[in-house]
Structure formats: structure tokens, C-alpha cells
Design a protein around this motif. Structure first.
Motif, mmCIF file in Angstrom:
data_model
loop_
_atom_site.group_PDB
_atom_site.id
_atom_site.type_symbol
_atom_site.label_atom_id
_atom_site.label_comp_id
_atom_site.label_asym_id
_atom_site.label_seq_id
_atom_site.Cartn_x
_atom_site.Cartn_y
_atom_site.Cartn_z
ATOM 1 N N LEU A 164 -13.064 9.919 42.207
ATOM 2 C CA LEU A 164 -12.171 10.038 41.056
ATOM 3 C C LEU A 164 -10.751 10.344 41.521
ATOM 4 O O LEU A 164 -10.532 11.213 42.380
ATOM 5 C CB LEU A 164 -12.656 11.160 40.129
ATOM 6 C CG LEU A 164 -14.090 11.040 39.605
ATOM 7 C CD1 LEU A 164 -14.425 12.254 38.741
ATOM 8 C CD2 LEU A 164 -14.275 9.748 38.817
ATOM 9 N N ASP A 165 -9.784 9.674 40.921
ATOM 10 C CA ASP A 165 -8.393 9.908 41.283
ATOM 11 C C ASP A 165 -7.966 11.354 41.032
ATOM 12 O O ASP A 165 -7.111 11.887 41.747
ATOM 13 C CB ASP A 165 -7.469 8.982 40.480
ATOM 14 C CG ASP A 165 -7.564 7.528 40.903
ATOM 15 O OD1 ASP A 165 -8.291 7.238 41.887
ATOM 16 O OD2 ASP A 165 -6.927 6.674 40.255
ATOM 17 N N ASN A 166 -8.542 11.979 40.001
ATOM 18 C CA ASN A 166 -8.116 13.338 39.663
ATOM 19 C C ASN A 166 -8.825 14.417 40.466
ATOM 20 O O ASN A 166 -8.565 15.614 40.273
ATOM 21 C CB ASN A 166 -8.293 13.598 38.157
ATOM 22 C CG ASN A 166 -9.750 13.623 37.702
ATOM 23 O OD1 ASN A 166 -10.665 13.533 38.520
ATOM 24 N ND2 ASN A 166 -9.956 13.741 36.402
ATOM 25 N N GLY A 192 -14.345 15.464 43.302
ATOM 26 C CA GLY A 192 -14.053 14.092 42.911
ATOM 27 C C GLY A 192 -14.854 13.028 43.626
ATOM 28 O O GLY A 192 -14.682 11.840 43.337
ATOM 29 N N ARG A 193 -15.757 13.397 44.536
ATOM 30 C CA ARG A 193 -16.500 12.420 45.326
ATOM 31 C C ARG A 193 -17.971 12.447 44.959
ATOM 32 O O ARG A 193 -18.577 13.518 44.803
ATOM 33 C CB ARG A 193 -16.336 12.687 46.821
ATOM 34 C CG ARG A 193 -14.909 12.838 47.291
ATOM 35 C CD ARG A 193 -14.828 13.016 48.788
ATOM 36 N NE ARG A 193 -14.893 11.725 49.458
ATOM 37 C CZ ARG A 193 -13.811 11.024 49.804
ATOM 38 N NH1 ARG A 193 -12.599 11.469 49.515
ATOM 39 N NH2 ARG A 193 -13.941 9.867 50.422
ATOM 40 N N GLY A 215 -8.692 6.975 36.519
ATOM 41 C CA GLY A 215 -8.851 6.018 37.612
ATOM 42 C C GLY A 215 -9.863 6.485 38.631
ATOM 43 O O GLY A 215 -10.190 7.681 38.732
ATOM 44 N N LEU A 216 -10.387 5.518 39.400
ATOM 45 C CA LEU A 216 -11.351 5.844 40.449
ATOM 46 C C LEU A 216 -11.375 4.740 41.488
ATOM 47 O O LEU A 216 -10.825 3.653 41.301
ATOM 48 C CB LEU A 216 -12.748 6.079 39.868
ATOM 49 C CG LEU A 216 -13.436 4.940 39.080
ATOM 50 C CD1 LEU A 216 -14.095 3.900 40.000
ATOM 51 C CD2 LEU A 216 -14.490 5.513 38.153
ATOM 52 N N ARG A 217 -12.084 5.026 42.579
ATOM 53 C CA ARG A 217 -12.311 4.054 43.646
ATOM 54 C C ARG A 217 -13.802 3.954 43.899
ATOM 55 O O ARG A 217 -14.501 4.974 43.968
ATOM 56 C CB ARG A 217 -11.586 4.492 44.922
ATOM 57 C CG ARG A 217 -11.711 3.493 46.072
ATOM 58 C CD ARG A 217 -10.950 3.953 47.308
ATOM 59 N NE ARG A 217 -11.640 5.009 48.038
ATOM 60 C CZ ARG A 217 -11.248 6.263 48.120
ATOM 61 N NH1 ARG A 217 -10.151 6.658 47.489
ATOM 62 N NH2 ARG A 217 -11.940 7.160 48.819
ATOM 63 N N ASN A 225 -13.133 -1.558 49.200
ATOM 64 C CA ASN A 225 -13.282 -0.822 47.948
ATOM 65 C C ASN A 225 -12.680 -1.595 46.796
ATOM 66 O O ASN A 225 -11.894 -2.542 46.982
ATOM 67 C CB ASN A 225 -12.665 0.570 48.048
ATOM 68 C CG ASN A 225 -11.168 0.531 48.292
ATOM 69 O OD1 ASN A 225 -10.391 0.288 47.372
ATOM 70 N ND2 ASN A 225 -10.760 0.752 49.544
ATOM 71 N N THR A 227 -10.546 -0.551 43.282
ATOM 72 C CA THR A 227 -9.856 0.563 42.645
ATOM 73 C C THR A 227 -9.606 0.227 41.180
ATOM 74 O O THR A 227 -9.245 -0.902 40.837
ATOM 75 C CB THR A 227 -8.522 0.880 43.338
ATOM 76 O OG1 THR A 227 -7.674 -0.276 43.315
ATOM 77 C CG2 THR A 227 -8.749 1.307 44.774
ATOM 78 N N GLN A 229 -8.031 1.424 37.235
ATOM 79 C CA GLN A 229 -7.180 2.216 36.360
ATOM 80 C C GLN A 229 -7.595 1.912 34.934
ATOM 81 O O GLN A 229 -7.697 0.739 34.546
ATOM 82 C CB GLN A 229 -5.704 1.889 36.571
ATOM 83 C CG GLN A 229 -5.154 2.317 37.925
ATOM 84 C CD GLN A 229 -5.151 3.833 38.095
ATOM 85 O OE1 GLN A 229 -4.790 4.576 37.184
ATOM 86 N NE2 GLN A 229 -5.566 4.296 39.275
#
Length: 290
Positions: A164-166, A192-193, A215-217, A225, A227, A229
Motif C-alpha cells: 500500500l502506498d500509505n 503496508g506490505r 494506491g498500491l503496488r 510490478n 502500480t 492509483q
């Protein structure tokens, strides 16, 4: 594609979109590396369905709007409906689903649901626009349900993760027979992982009502990967069939009804209520880093 589908292409990507459900059928690099699940019915026949006018199940598969009641299957009817192509170019297409006698028999509103797919370099943008063409308020839920290959191309045997981006640790909600159970459970995310492992979906999807962020990867740490948004999509679910080589990354605005809850669409968690003539917009952008 066939006459009822659209093929988009640029120097990086090729994308096929079907009229049925305005659903992506293939998303691949120009050298042929496919990232979209190809819908093996032995596991799950979907690829990237759009969820409307509900996300998830309704109690006893019945929805209500005021005094109106009708039967509605999980995730609504848009994914099984044929959309009309409104506009297309080599890198963009826009489909629309309008109300009909068939939709009004189960959902008593005049509406237009537009889905736009656009290639932008090595990324794809998917946008939805829901327009209430009725004279009164229109409640609904909306979601995306794309499935991606696991492992990603060239990454067999490598650990995949969702980051997770956050950097958050959103609480998880549980499902009971497809309905939202009471309470929350500890987050499986660590700073976030989340490592994607066999067996983690044996009890159904991992659902995060809040806190997953915009957002996430998805992919391999330090390697290939995808990515993402998200725009106006506060809920997130991750899902796969046990043993299946795909991962669904599902951003939503709307969730399943609660266990023991109302049939009313408006009372489902995170439902949208759109005023007469109103328009709601949702979308995501996904970049391929392969």
C-alpha cells in the motif's frame, strides 16, 4: 477482436475490450506478455467485470429500493449486459449501458453507465461515469474487479506482494456466505506490505472497508510490478480462487449487505445516493513495470 469488441494499441501495450460487460479481455505488452487473467472456467470465468448497481451479495439475493423489491445476483447486472460502443480511437474506447425494460424490472431507475478504457504510454486508465437520468434519488454501489496473472510474466517462483502506498494496516472485514459480518479483524498488512501466499483466500476474499488508501503496488520486490492509483474508490478487496494462478485487485465504492441487514441498496455500507440528474465518477490507473 471480433465485431463486438474493440482493440486498442500503442507502442507499449495492446488492450482488448468486449461489448459484454465492457470487460477487458486482454492486456499485454507489445511483445506479448499478458498480465490479465484469461478466464479459465475451471477456476473462475471472469477477467475484469464491472460491478453495478451492487457490489457483493444481497440478503437472499434480493434488493429493495423503497417499496420496490427484486431478485439480484451478486455484483449486479452490468457484468452480464451488452454495452454500446459510443466512441473509439486507436488508444481509447467508451462504452455505455443504458436502462432498458430488463434493467428496470430489477432496478427501477433510468441511468447511463459509461466505461472508458484508455492507453497512456505503458499504463491503462479505466474510468466509469454513472448518471442518474431519473427524477428521484438513485442508490447504487460500484466497483472494479480486474484479475491479474500470479505470477506476473517472467516471475515464476518469486514471492509476490501487495504494498500500500500509505504504508497502512487497514482492518479486515469478514464475509459470511458473501455478506458482511459484524466487527473487524486485525490487518494482515505489516507496514503496508502483504505477501501473497497459497491458502490465504481459502475463506473468501480479504476485504478492507477503509484505510487501504488511494494506491498500491502488486508484484515482486525490486522487480516486475503493476502500480495502481484509485479515484473515489475507498474500499479494497483482494481475492483469488484457492489454487488459481490469478489475483483480483478490487477497488470499490459500495460493499455487500450486512449479515442480518436490510435489502435496501441505500442501507448497504458505502452505497452512493445520486440526486436526480447527478453524475458520479470512479476510476483507476494502472502502470505496467515489467
Amino acid at each position: 477482436m471480433s465485431d463486438d469488441g474493440v482493440h486498442l494499441e500503442n507502442v507499449h501495450l495492446a488492450l482488448d475490450v468486449a461489448a459484454l460487460g465492457a470487460e477487458m479481455q486482454s492486456l499485454r505488452t507489445v511483445d506479448g506478455r499478458e498480465v490479465l487473467w484469461q478466464g479459465d472456467a475451471a477456476f473462475w470465468g471472469g477477467r475484469a467485470p464491472v460491478l453495478f448497481p451492487i457490489v457483493g451479495r444481497a440478503p437472499k439475493n434480493r434488493i429493495a429500493v423503497g417499496e420496490f423489491e427484486a431478485e439480484m445476483a451478486q455484483h449486479g447486472f452490468a457484468r452480464r449486459s451488452v454495452f454500446e460502443l459510443e466512441k473509439s480511437s486507436p488508444e481509447m474506447c467508451r462504452h455505455v449501458l443504458r436502462d432498458s425494460d430488463a434493467t428496470r424490472a430489477v432496478y427501477p431507475f433510468e441511468f447511463a453507465l459509461r466505461l472508458t478504457h484508455r492507453l497512456d504510454g505503458a499504463a491503462v486508465e479505466v474510468r466509469a461515469e454513472v448518471e442518474n437520468c431519473s427524477e428521484g434519488e438513485m442508490p447504487f454501489g460500484f466497483g472494479f474487479h480486474p484479475a491479474f496473472v500470479w505470477p506476473l510474466p517472467g516471475c515464476a517462483g518469486q514471492q509476490h506482494e501487495v504494498v500500500l502506498d500509505n504504508g497502512g494496516a487497514p482492518l479486515r472485514a469478514a464475509l459470511e456466505d458473501g455478506l458482511l459480518a459484524a466487527g473487524t479483524h486485525p490487518s494482515p498488512f505489516d507496514a503496508g506490505r502483504l505477501s501473497i501466499t497459497p491458502g490465504m483466500f481459502d475463506q473468501d476474499a480479504l476485504v478492507f472497508p477503509e484505510g487501504a488508501g488511494p494506491g498500491l503496488r502488486y508484484g515482486v520486490a525490486g522487480g516486475a510490478n503493476l502500480t495502481f492509483q484509485f479515484d473515489t474508490l475507498p474500499n479494497l478487496a483482494l481475492w483469488s480462487k484457492p489454487g488459481a494462478p490469478f489475483l483480483c485487485i478490487e477497488p470499490w465504492h459500495g460493499m455487500a449487505a450486512r449479515v442480518g441487514g436490510s435489502h435496501q441498496i441505500a442501507e448497504r455500507p458505502f452505497s452512493v445516493t445520486l440526486p436526480a440528474g447527478g453524475v458520479a465518477r470512479f476510476g483507476y490507473r494502472m502502470a505496467l513495470n515489467l
